[in-house]
Design a protein around this motif. Structure first.
Motif, PDB file in Angstrom:
ATOM      1  N   ALA A 119       0.828  -1.204   0.000  1.00 16.88           N
ATOM      2  CA  ALA A 119       0.000   0.000   0.000  1.00 16.88           C
ATOM      3  C   ALA A 119       0.866   1.258   0.000  1.00 16.88           C
ATOM      4  N   ALA A 120       1.899   1.281   0.847  1.00 18.51           N
ATOM      5  CA  ALA A 120       2.765   2.455   0.937  1.00 18.51           C
ATOM      6  C   ALA A 120       3.553   2.656  -0.359  1.00 18.51           C
ATOM      7  N   THR A 121       4.018   1.556  -0.947  1.00 20.11           N
ATOM      8  CA  THR A 121       4.772   1.645  -2.197  1.00 20.11           C
ATOM      9  C   THR A 121       3.895   2.159  -3.324  1.00 20.11           C
ATOM     10  N   GLU A 122       2.676   1.621  -3.431  1.00 16.68           N
ATOM     11  CA  GLU A 122       1.772   2.048  -4.495  1.00 16.68           C
ATOM     12  C   GLU A 122       1.374   3.518  -4.324  1.00 16.68           C
ATOM     13  N   GLU A 123       1.298   3.963  -3.077  1.00 20.28           N
ATOM     14  CA  GLU A 123       1.018   5.371  -2.818  1.00 20.28           C
ATOM     15  C   GLU A 123       2.139   6.248  -3.370  1.00 20.28           C
ATOM     16  N   GLU A 174      -2.680   1.452  -9.923  1.00 22.26           N
ATOM     17  CA  GLU A 174      -1.865   1.520  -8.706  1.00 22.26           C
ATOM     18  C   GLU A 174      -2.725   1.894  -7.497  1.00 22.26           C
ATOM     19  N   HIS A 219      -4.520  -1.188  -6.431  1.00 17.39           N
ATOM     20  CA  HIS A 219      -3.654  -2.128  -5.707  1.00 17.39           C
ATOM     21  C   HIS A 219      -3.457  -1.685  -4.263  1.00 17.39           C
ATOM     22  N   ALA A 220      -3.254  -0.384  -4.062  1.00 16.64           N
ATOM     23  CA  ALA A 220      -3.059   0.135  -2.706  1.00 16.64           C
ATOM     24  C   ALA A 220      -4.305  -0.094  -1.855  1.00 16.64           C
ATOM     25  N   GLN A 221      -5.478   0.182  -2.419  1.00 12.36           N
ATOM     26  CA  GLN A 221      -6.725  -0.002  -1.684  1.00 12.36           C
ATOM     27  C   GLN A 221      -6.958  -1.470  -1.359  1.00 12.36           C
ATOM     28  N   ARG A 225      -1.059   0.354   8.073  1.00  8.26           N
ATOM     29  CA  ARG A 225      -0.795   1.698   7.575  1.00  8.26           C
ATOM     30  C   ARG A 225       0.547   2.164   8.131  1.00  8.26           C
ATOM     31  N   LYS A 237       7.279   6.397   5.660  1.00  5.10           N
ATOM     32  CA  LYS A 237       6.927   6.794   4.303  1.00  5.10           C
ATOM     33  C   LYS A 237       7.905   7.841   3.769  1.00  5.10           C
TER      34      LYS A 237
END
Length: 214
Positions: free
Chosen positions: A142-146, A177, A180-182, A191, A197
């Motif tokens: 999630a963090a990467t896709e963000e 993307e 994928h994060a969601q 989170r 981050k």
């Protein structure tokens, strides 16, 4: 009922994925590129084409890293449904990889020569995250896709006005993307805190600076 893969099968499958990711022309998209024949570029100067190529090279390397991340996590994920989710997301990232490579070819540019280095680093981080636990692994996704989404938004804004084909590709990538994060968060991903981050953002900036030209 599908046959479960043996350890040898998984090694062969991983090796095949590595080749499809790093060998030029080996990635095959399952969906047509958003840069269809109906999307026609406007006029661009030589400098604008070089800038567009640099941005698309960054995005291509980002997809190489995403492939490595998902492959590493899929190798060490503990729950079968999490492993399946990683494999599904990895297939969509293969689409992105092929689309970016096609666009680089159209711009008469090459992928980054540093891709094998970034692949190895991302694979290791993915495998480590998967080994720690699925919640951390999904949170890392999630963090990467963000982070990737932020890069895509910046590139969509800074692409030359005439580069409509690259922009069409990046817009669809941004949609995927975000999905994928969601998905990762809904599946139980942690989170990540803001300082972590921020560290990931710093690392991504190093990648973009080096890959833009190389």
């Amino acid at each position: 009922m599908p046959r479960s893969l043996s350890g040898t099968d998984r090694v062969i499958h991983q090796f095949d994925n590595v080749l499809r990711t790093l060998v030029p022309g080996a990635a095959s998209a399952s969906r047509p590129s958003p840069a269809t024949d109906a999307v026609v570029d406007g006029e661009m100067s030589l400098d604008e084409r070089h800038h567009a190529a640099g941005l698309m090279r960054i995005n291509h390397t980002g997809e190489v890293c995403a492939q490595a991340l998902y492959q590493g996590q899929g190798l060490t994920a503990k729950l079968p449904d999490v492993r399946g989710q990683m494999e599904e997301a990895a297939q969509e990232e293969i689409d992105h990889l092929a689309w970016c490579e096609d666009r680089l070819t159209e711009l008469k540019a090459h992928p980054s020569r540093l891709n094998p280095v970034f692949f190895a680093a991302s694979f290791g981080m993915g495998a480590l995250a998967g080994a720690v636990g699925d919640r951390v692994s999904l949170g890392f996704v999630a963090a990467t896709e963000e982070q990737v989404g932020k890069h895509l938004d910046e590139h969509i804004e800074t692409l030359p006005g005439g580069d409509r084909r690259s922009r069409a590709v990046l817009r669809q990538m941004a949609i995927d993307e975000a999905h994928h994060a969601q998905q990762a968060l809904e599946a139980g991903g942690a989170r990540f805190p803001a300082p972590l981050k921020a560290g990931m953002t710093l690392m991504s900036r190093v990648m973009t600076k080096t890959v833009y030209r190389w």
